[in-house]
Design a protein around this motif. Structure first.
Motif, PDB file in Angstrom:
ATOM      1  N   MET A 279     -11.386  -9.442  11.349  1.00  0.00           N
ATOM      2  CA  MET A 279     -11.006  -9.066   9.995  1.00  0.00           C
ATOM      3  C   MET A 279      -9.959  -7.953  10.063  1.00  0.00           C
ATOM      4  N   PRO A 280      -9.036  -7.944   9.135  1.00  0.00           N
ATOM      5  CA  PRO A 280      -7.925  -6.996   9.192  1.00  0.00           C
ATOM      6  C   PRO A 280      -8.300  -5.547   8.897  1.00  0.00           C
ATOM      7  N   GLN A 281      -7.512  -4.678   9.482  1.00  0.00           N
ATOM      8  CA  GLN A 281      -7.572  -3.254   9.167  1.00  0.00           C
ATOM      9  C   GLN A 281      -6.372  -2.954   8.274  1.00  0.00           C
ATOM     10  N   VAL A 282      -6.626  -2.259   7.194  1.00  0.00           N
ATOM     11  CA  VAL A 282      -5.589  -1.905   6.235  1.00  0.00           C
ATOM     12  C   VAL A 282      -5.454  -0.390   6.215  1.00  0.00           C
ATOM     13  N   ILE A 283      -4.201   0.086   6.190  1.00  0.00           N
ATOM     14  CA  ILE A 283      -3.991   1.509   5.966  1.00  0.00           C
ATOM     15  C   ILE A 283      -3.167   1.695   4.696  1.00  0.00           C
ATOM     16  N   LEU A 284      -3.513   2.740   3.966  1.00  0.00           N
ATOM     17  CA  LEU A 284      -2.796   3.127   2.755  1.00  0.00           C
ATOM     18  C   LEU A 284      -2.142   4.468   3.033  1.00  0.00           C
TER      19      LEU A 284
ATOM     20  N   ALA B  76      -8.470   3.076  -4.568  1.00  0.00           N
ATOM     21  CA  ALA B  76      -8.105   1.948  -3.695  1.00  0.00           C
ATOM     22  C   ALA B  76      -9.222   1.628  -2.723  1.00  0.00           C
ATOM     23  N   GLU B  77      -9.853   2.642  -2.176  1.00  0.00           N
ATOM     24  CA  GLU B  77     -10.933   2.413  -1.216  1.00  0.00           C
ATOM     25  C   GLU B  77     -12.104   1.683  -1.867  1.00  0.00           C
ATOM     26  N   SER B  78     -12.466   2.064  -3.079  1.00  0.00           N
ATOM     27  CA  SER B  78     -13.572   1.378  -3.746  1.00  0.00           C
ATOM     28  C   SER B  78     -13.208  -0.072  -4.067  1.00  0.00           C
ATOM     29  N   LEU B  79     -11.964  -0.311  -4.423  1.00  0.00           N
ATOM     30  CA  LEU B  79     -11.522  -1.679  -4.694  1.00  0.00           C
ATOM     31  C   LEU B  79     -11.502  -2.509  -3.410  1.00  0.00           C
ATOM     32  N   MET B  80     -11.029  -1.925  -2.319  1.00  0.00           N
ATOM     33  CA  MET B  80     -10.953  -2.638  -1.048  1.00  0.00           C
ATOM     34  C   MET B  80     -12.334  -3.037  -0.524  1.00  0.00           C
ATOM     35  N   LYS B  81     -13.327  -2.200  -0.785  1.00  0.00           N
ATOM     36  CA  LYS B  81     -14.678  -2.487  -0.303  1.00  0.00           C
ATOM     37  C   LYS B  81     -15.277  -3.728  -0.956  1.00  0.00           C
ATOM     38  N   THR B  82     -14.722  -4.139  -2.084  1.00  0.00           N
ATOM     39  CA  THR B  82     -15.249  -5.325  -2.760  1.00  0.00           C
ATOM     40  C   THR B  82     -14.760  -6.623  -2.119  1.00  0.00           C
ATOM     41  N   TYR B  83     -13.799  -6.532  -1.206  1.00  0.00           N
ATOM     42  CA  TYR B  83     -13.246  -7.718  -0.563  1.00  0.00           C
ATOM     43  C   TYR B  83     -13.742  -7.829   0.876  1.00  0.00           C
ATOM     44  N   ASP B  84     -14.324  -8.958   1.225  1.00  0.00           N
ATOM     45  CA  ASP B  84     -14.801  -9.185   2.585  1.00  0.00           C
ATOM     46  C   ASP B  84     -13.654  -9.387   3.576  1.00  0.00           C
ATOM     47  N   PHE B  85     -12.439  -9.550   3.090  1.00  0.00           N
ATOM     48  CA  PHE B  85     -11.295  -9.801   3.954  1.00  0.00           C
ATOM     49  C   PHE B  85     -10.987  -8.587   4.837  1.00  0.00           C
ATOM     50  N   PHE B  86     -11.336  -7.395   4.364  1.00  0.00           N
ATOM     51  CA  PHE B  86     -10.996  -6.161   5.070  1.00  0.00           C
ATOM     52  C   PHE B  86     -12.235  -5.545   5.711  1.00  0.00           C
ATOM     53  N   ASP B  87     -12.156  -5.242   7.010  1.00  0.00           N
ATOM     54  CA  ASP B  87     -13.293  -4.603   7.651  1.00  0.00           C
ATOM     55  C   ASP B  87     -13.054  -3.127   7.912  1.00  0.00           C
ATOM     56  N   ASP B  88     -11.846  -2.676   7.687  1.00  0.00           N
ATOM     57  CA  ASP B  88     -11.546  -1.267   7.906  1.00  0.00           C
ATOM     58  C   ASP B  88     -10.410  -0.870   6.974  1.00  0.00           C
TER      59      ASP B  88
ATOM     60  N   LEU C 184      -4.427  -0.826  16.142  1.00  0.00           N
ATOM     61  CA  LEU C 184      -3.276  -1.036  15.263  1.00  0.00           C
ATOM     62  C   LEU C 184      -3.745  -1.677  13.957  1.00  0.00           C
ATOM     63  N   PRO C 185      -3.194  -1.234  12.836  1.00  0.00           N
ATOM     64  CA  PRO C 185      -3.573  -1.871  11.564  1.00  0.00           C
ATOM     65  C   PRO C 185      -2.962  -3.268  11.477  1.00  0.00           C
ATOM     66  N   ASP C 186      -3.485  -4.037  10.554  1.00  0.00           N
ATOM     67  CA  ASP C 186      -2.959  -5.377  10.304  1.00  0.00           C
ATOM     68  C   ASP C 186      -2.062  -5.402   9.076  1.00  0.00           C
ATOM     69  N   ILE C 187      -2.279  -4.451   8.184  1.00  0.00           N
ATOM     70  CA  ILE C 187      -1.527  -4.363   6.931  1.00  0.00           C
ATOM     71  C   ILE C 187      -1.311  -2.888   6.607  1.00  0.00           C
ATOM     72  N   ILE C 188      -0.113  -2.570   6.108  1.00  0.00           N
ATOM     73  CA  ILE C 188       0.171  -1.212   5.635  1.00  0.00           C
ATOM     74  C   ILE C 188       0.560  -1.293   4.164  1.00  0.00           C
ATOM     75  N   LEU C 189      -0.105  -0.467   3.352  1.00  0.00           N
ATOM     76  CA  LEU C 189       0.266  -0.281   1.949  1.00  0.00           C
ATOM     77  C   LEU C 189       0.944   1.081   1.869  1.00  0.00           C
ATOM     78  N   LEU C 190       2.145   1.127   1.314  1.00  0.00           N
ATOM     79  CA  LEU C 190       2.961   2.341   1.376  1.00  0.00           C
ATOM     80  C   LEU C 190       3.516   2.736   0.019  1.00  0.00           C
ATOM     81  N   GLU C 191       3.321   4.001  -0.323  1.00  0.00           N
ATOM     82  CA  GLU C 191       3.995   4.611  -1.480  1.00  0.00           C
ATOM     83  C   GLU C 191       5.330   5.152  -0.972  1.00  0.00           C
ATOM     84  N   VAL C 192       6.414   4.857  -1.659  1.00  0.00           N
ATOM     85  CA  VAL C 192       7.722   5.340  -1.200  1.00  0.00           C
ATOM     86  C   VAL C 192       8.052   6.735  -1.724  1.00  0.00           C
TER      87      VAL C 192
END
Length: 138
Positions: A1-6, A17-29, A53-61
Motif C-alpha cells: 500500500m502506498p505511502q503519502v506525504i503532504l 488531511a490526515e483524518s480524511l486519509m485514514k478513511t481510505y484503505d489505499f494508504f498505509d502511511d 520512499l513515499p509513493d505520492i507527494i501532495l504539495l502546497e506551492v
C-alpha cells in the motif's frame, strides 16, 4: 500500500488531511511536513536507505522559506537518483491560473487541485496513481 506525504505549512490542514486519509484503505502511511526543506532532506535520506520512499507527494506551492516551486526544482533534479517514480500532486490555496500552467512544466506533477483536500481529490489522486502504475506495467 502506498505511502503519502503532504508538504504544507498549514498545520490545521495537516490534521484535516490526515483524518480524511485514514478513511481510505489505499494508504498505509501518511506523513506531514510543514517545511519543504525537511521533506527534501528525508527524500535524500530515503535514497540512502534511511527512510522509505513515499509513493505520492501532495504539495502546497505557497509556503515560506523553501517555496513549493523551489521544492519542485530540487525534486526534479533528485528524481534521477531515486529508485522509483514518485508523482507529485499540487494541493494549493492558490487560485492563480498561472500556477496551474507553471505546474505543467514539471514532469513529476500529475495534477493540480485546490485546497482543502476532499474525498474527490483523494479519489482522483488514487485513480491517477493506479492508472500510471498500470501503464508502467504494459
Amino acid at each position: 500500500m502506498p505511502q503519502v506525504i503532504l508538504i504544507d505549512d498549514d498545520l490545521e490542514h495537516h490534521s484535516f488531511a490526515e483524518s480524511l486519509m485514514k478513511t481510505y484503505d489505499f494508504f498505509d502511511d501518511f506523513k506531514c511536513y510543514n517545511d519543504s526543506k525537511a521533506a527534501i532532506i528525508d527524500l535524500v535520506d530515503a535514497h540512502y536507505g534511511e527512510h522509505r520512499l513515499p509513493d505520492i507527494i501532495l504539495l502546497e506551492v505557497n509556503m515560506p522559506d523553501l517555496h513549493g516551486w523551489d521544492f519542485l526544482e530540487m525534486f526534479e533534479n533528485l528524481k534521477t537518483l531515486l529508485a522509483k517514480d514518485i508523482p507529485v500532486f499540487i494541493l494549493s490555496s492558490s487560485i492563480d491560473p498561472e500556477d496551474k500552467i507553471k505546474s505543467e512544466h514539471f514532469s513529476v506533477v500529475k495534477g493540480f487541485y485546490q485546497k482543502p483536500l476532499t474525498a474527490a481529490v483523494v479519489e482522483s489522486v488514487v485513480s491517477e496513481t493506479r492508472r500510471a502504475n498500470f501503464l508502467k506495467r504494459l
